[in-house]
Structures are given as structure tokens and as C-alpha cells.
Scaffold this active site. Sequence first.
Site, mmCIF file in Angstrom:
data_model
loop_
_atom_site.group_PDB
_atom_site.id
_atom_site.type_symbol
_atom_site.label_atom_id
_atom_site.label_comp_id
_atom_site.label_asym_id
_atom_site.label_seq_id
_atom_site.Cartn_x
_atom_site.Cartn_y
_atom_site.Cartn_z
ATOM 1 N N HIS A 189 -3.690 -11.555 2.513
ATOM 2 C CA HIS A 189 -2.310 -12.030 2.445
ATOM 3 C C HIS A 189 -1.840 -12.462 3.829
ATOM 4 O O HIS A 189 -2.113 -11.785 4.816
ATOM 5 C CB HIS A 189 -1.399 -10.939 1.879
ATOM 6 N N LYS A 228 11.068 -8.485 -5.829
ATOM 7 C CA LYS A 228 11.729 -9.776 -5.662
ATOM 8 C C LYS A 228 12.570 -10.119 -6.891
ATOM 9 O O LYS A 228 13.634 -10.736 -6.784
ATOM 10 C CB LYS A 228 10.670 -10.852 -5.430
#
Length: 889
Positions: A150, A556
Site C-alpha cells: 500500500h 471511510k
Amino acid sequence: MARLRALDPPLRRDVRLLGRLLGEVLVEQEGQVLFDLEEEVRRLAIQRRRGPVAGRRASAGELAEVLKLLPLERAEPVVRAFSVYFQLVNLAEQHHRIRRARLHASTATARPQRGSLEATMLALKAEGVPAARVREALHAMRVTLTLTAHPTQAVRRTLLEKLYRMAGLLEERDRCALTPRESAENLASLREEITTLWQTDELRRERPTVGDEVKNALWYVEEVLAEQLSQVPELLDWAFERAYGEPLGTVGTPVRVHSWVGGDMDGNPLVTPEVFADTLRAHRARGLRRLLHDLEGLGGRLSQSERHARPSEELAQSLERDAAELAEAESRIRPRTQGEPWRHKLRFMEERLRRALDYVTAQRAGEAKDMPAGAYRTPEVLLGDLDVLARSLEEAKGSHAGLRQVRQVRERVCALGLSLAELEARVPAEDAVSAAASLDGGPPPSEGGTRLLAVLARLREAQAESGEPACRTLILSMASTAEDVLAAFRCVRHAGLWDAKRGCATVDVVPLFEQLGALDSGPDVLRTLFAQAEYRRHLDARGVQEVMVGYSDSGKEVGLLAAAAALYRAQVALTETAREAGVPLRLFHGRGESVARGGGPAQEAILALPPGSVAGFYKATEQGEALDHKYARPELARRTLELILGGVLLHTLDAQPRPAPEDERAFRTAFDTLAETGRREYRGLVWEDPRFLELFTAATPVEEIASLPIGSRPSKRKAGGLETLRAIPWVFAWTQNRAILPGWYGVGSALEAYSREEGGAALLARMYREWPFFRAVIDNVTMVLAKSDMAIAGRYAALAPRSTRPLWRRIQQEHRRTRKQVKRLTGELKLLDNNPQLQRSISLRNPYVDPMSFLQVELLKRKREGQPDVDRPLLLTLNGIAAGMRNTG
């Protein structure tokens, strides 16, 4: 200076030394004018943090004015000066952590370091856990660390290697009594490294390829983890004997290393079937080279002559078989190892490894050929030969003549196999559904479905060559139904990844539940899968159903509290569903480094998991910057492994303080109420206010992050708005502007509302004292609040249109509310009073991050006004702030 005086003296000494050397480099390389400018900026930034409010505001205004007038050609060296300083401060703090741990361990009267394996064993004994139960748990325990690529590691590998060398020089200053000449040489070497650090470009010229990311991830395994994993059994044995007063006995390392790098196809078009296949070969080639190095080292040690140490009959028979199977090699090996049976055996083992390596090398060069006779195909055969060596040494009274080193190599093979790290594949669930629908004459598959089928074909080839351990896990991202899993299962079988004798696939299909709806429906998905006859036979043969829970997209989607509640609820329900069905469950935690993505202290995170959800199995991702913070140096890696293993052991044996079941039920009910309030507040801001996207885009450098060449994967899964943005750049953007909104928004409103209810405040206080899960959530929020700076964030918000100002005021009010409620709950007068070490660390960094934040605001303003040549210094501020803030994504 007051901030430096607050540090431990050795840390203060190192920070001053490195800062002084950097100052000398700045004068030498850029001139006195640049150095004086940097010092003036630093002085204003420090003053902004001190004194009365009016003075701080005046200093902030003066700092902004100085940077506003800064010519563009001066902006870059100023940013670089603070960025390099941060890298040096991070280095000094890492080194101090190691020094503090070593000093603690060397003090005979001191208690063991908190979280260490010795502290864990003592806690188990104090809880009345018998030695036999601990042994049993260690034999069955399995911990899997899965490395991912990532894009949160903004520092280039070449810079990290320089910092690694500097760490060795700092350690030399601490641990060796240097002569004046040696001390001068040490200082000169530090100065040279800092100078080359300054002269090296912080930014990659282009985005790294997937192959670059594979090499970066495997560096940590080759250089640090391989050695540390081989020593885990000795660490366990030492800690166990210190606590229980008896030897532990034979226990292998419970840790395994996996990787997604080169196998993660979720939103990354660069991971093609060819890249996937080459990654498998790269893993194997690097693993075989490492093992060759290990066996060559053993050959240098095991020089015993049969005149002085009698080889076992088992070893003699093994050598006869080797000579018959590897006749050509025998003619080369025998003259050089005559009368040295252990070394003779090792030369045969090296030959088998070389043949396997030659085959992989030829494959990577496109020169296809058959696997040579005698080459090692699977770890089991190599382990068998190592066991022959070990048993023969024991019989020949060689327990103190090389047996320890043989066992360490054996542990490395157990942990890493022949390939350094076991590769895993990840695909979107929709690709599996499309691919399955295309089978047997169905509609043509999507582009992703076509890629999946091609990857599975390459996987079958790899397993045929080197067995299941090459890659045996298929993760389905955004899975939400049993049909998603069964579609992937059908594709796996269609690809020939099937063991007819056992009646199961040779791959585990792992649903990844990420969003709120998927987490809540996960137990129903498992029930449907368990009821499907063929899939259940597959599970019975495989022995486990793995399920991954994602900490990123849920946060999120619904905010910190609601995501935490959903994840806890899902893990309880998934564990119970599997228990009722009689299917062993392995939960895979998709954590990031930031609090909004499940980050936080490793052991506390494990202890906060629901009762019964670990049961000896723990698997988690290690993402981006986490690799450097946790595994860049042997001592850091050892500490990380001890924390994880200790947490898993305590959780498995239920030897940690927990609330009574009826109390936990009441706590969970209260937390669900908090979560719902937090969800409404968060959704109301992020997803329901039409002005939010405009504010987010203007008040953060999210667009600039997309252009930063720090990862091969795009920042969005596909074209679209906020819903397609990955959780990593979402958190990264809010960390850059210092608001860190995903880590706290909605928490204050939830705590305030619940505290107003009758008995609410008292219940929250009990929850914080008695429930590890709630305490971990609140402590992580406290850390985020301490790192945030809403005054600086307000300067970013001023870049947004005036129509968004009411929205920003709403965010500011929630931040103040959250600080107030959290301090009331923790009893702190100042955030992190209960964690003075972290408080000091943040206090040290903040004044030095501020200039880069102020300058980033100015550069964003210039870029959006159309000024040319702003991109490079702007990207440098992204790098620098990431270094200063650390857990950025």
C-alpha cells in the site's frame, strides 16, 4: 531548547548531534544564507507553540508571511532541510527505543519490559495457567504476517538504506568504548551519510513497478525477518523458563510470512498474469539464494571429522542415497569432503538447492526446461534433510557444536518455505462472478474475469512445480454474498487447482468483508457456504475457513465508531457461526497504520479483539510504512514479534483482564448506541452535505497525492468521486492537512450525547477502565487528537470556496467537542498525559512539521493560481509531512 531538555538525556544527545551535523551539511552544501533562513523559520515555528495566545498567533502570521515571500528556488531546500531533519529524528527515536529496551533488560532488578514474552509468561503464570497449557497453545499457535505494498511508504529504499547504516553508527557510539580516533571516524561516517542523504533525490523519477515493490517488501524478510524468525523458539524457551522454572521443550516458530505484493489485482491493472508468475519465480529465486547462503554457512561450521565424531547410521544411509541419485555431483563433492560426513551431506543439499535455483533462473529468462532431477521442490524434503543432520549431531554429542545453527535454519524454512514469503492473490469479487459466469459457454468474461482465469492457470503451473506453498490463498475483495465465494471456488476448480484424493481445492477462497452491509451479513454468508455440500467437503479437507475483515472501507463509509462496532460485531458473530457449524475459523485482519484504518499498538489491538476470536490463529496485514517502523532493524523486528506473539498467547489462553459476560453485553449495547450517533454525525458531514467534496478537494492535497510516485497502484479503484477513492489516500490527505478527520470525527458528539443520559457518564468511565476494546478505541482517538492541529488545518480550509466555511466551522466544533469529551473520560488534563513518552515524541515533532505545512499551503495556493514549477517542492512537502506525522495511511 525546552522541548529538547524534556527528552531523555541519551535521546537529546543523539538529536543534537544529528541536528548539528545536518547544520554543517546545510552550510557546506547550500551556504550560510539558506541555513540562516531555515533557522529563522524554525524559530518562528517554535514560538508558535509557546507563550500566550496572542504571541503564538503573531508568530504564526509572521511565519506565513516569510514563507509567502519565499522565492520558489528557495522553497525546495527549505522543505528538504526539515524533511531530512525528520528522518534523522525518526532514526534517533528508533535507536532510543532499542537502547531503552536493552537498558531495561540489563538491569537485574527491573521488571521485564511491558509486552515482552517474559512479561507475557509471567502474566500467564500469575493467572494460574499451567505450564502444560502454555506448551499446548504454543504448539498449536499460528501467526501470519502478510506484507502489502500500500502506497504509504513515501521514503525511497535507497534513503532507508542510508538511515540503516547511520543506525549502526549510532549503536557503535553507544555500545563500544571508542578511542579518540575511532570516535572521529564514526563522526566522519555519520557526516558522510548525512551529506549523501542531502545530495540524493527524495522523489522517485517515476512510479515504482510492481517488481520494485516486490524487491522492497522482500528486503525486510531477507535482511531482518529471516534471522529474527529463526530465533523465536529460543526467545520463547528463554521467557518460559524464566517464568515457570523449567525448559519449554521443542517448539517451532509459530510465525509465517505471506505477501500480497505482485499478487494483489484489486484496482491495480499492472498486476498482470505475467507479473504474477514472475513474482512467484522472484520469491522462489530469492528464497533459494538465501537458503544457499545459509547452508554454505553451516558447511563452514559443521567441519566434524568422523575420526572424532561418529556419524549416525541414518546419516550414512542418507549419504548413500544422495550419492546414488546425484552421481555426477558425488564425484565433485567427495574429494573435498572426505571424512567429513556432515559437510558432505550439506554439499549434497547445496547441490539440490542450486539445481532448483538454476531451473527458476532459466524460467525467468524464458528458457523453459524440466525441473532437474534431485532438485528441492517443496520445503518438506529440505526439512527432512535438516532433521537428519540435527538427529545425527545429537547422537554424536554435537548439541553444542552446530546443532543450534541447524535448528535456526530449519525454523527459517518452516517460517518462509523455499520462497521467502508465500504469495497470496487478491481479486475483486465481481471478477470472480464474471469469470464463473463465462464457463461452460456463458457470456464472455470481463477484463478482470479474463485476468483471474489466466492467473489461476499460472498458479496451477506454479503448484505443479513447487507444491501448494507457492500460493494457496485467493482473497475476494468487496465480497458480500455466498455466490461470490462459490463463483471463485468454481473458477479454482475449473483451473485444475484440485486434489482429487482429498476432494478439495488446493486454494483457500477467502471472502473479504469490508463495508458495513458486508460485515453485518458475513455470518449469513458463512451459513450458506457451510450448507453447500461440495464446498463443505472442501472445507473439511482443508481444515479451516479463512475470513478477512477490512478496517479501511468501513471507516471511510460510516466513520470510526460505527466501523469499530461493526467489526467487533462481525467477529463475534462469525466466530459463533463457525463454532456452531464445527468449522475452524481463521480471521484475517486487514489493518493499516492509521487509526482510521485499524492501526494502533499491536498488542493492545490483539487484546481488544472479542473473546474466542483468536483461538491460536492470528493473521494481519503489515502495510506500507509499518514495514519500516516495525522491521527496519533486528531489534525493532524482535520487539514487534514479541508484542504480537504475547498478545496472541494471552488472548488464546484468556489470561487478560476482561469484564464479566453480562457486563460486556451491557458495554456492547452502549457502544452500539455511541456508534449510531457517530455514524449519523459522520454520514451527515461526509456523504450527505453536498459541499463536503468541494471542501475535501480544496482543503487537502488529495489531487497532489495521486501524482506522488510512491506506489504502483492508482489512488482510485475506478473512475468516479469520493466513493471510488481508496481509504489510504483518503486518510493520507487528512493527515497532510493536520486535521486527521477520519480518526476522530463523530466521537465527541457520541460521547457527549451518551454522557447526558442517566448513568451514561459513569458507564462510559467503567467501560474505559474494564473493557480492552473500548479503551483501545479511546486511546487511539486520543493519539490522533494530539497529533492534529486545527489551526494549521484552518489554513488549508481557507483555500476552499467561502461557501464551505460553515462546514469547516462544524468540523472545528466537533474537534473541540471530541477533545473535551475524551479528556473527561481519560481523566487527563492534557492529551496523552497517561502516555508521556508519546506525548514528548509528538511535542518534539510538531514544531518542525509546522513549517512544511505552512509552506504546503502556500504552494497549493500558487499551484491553483497557475504558477509553473510548483509540483516538485509541493511533492517534497508531502514527503516531509509524512515523515513527521508517521502513521499516515
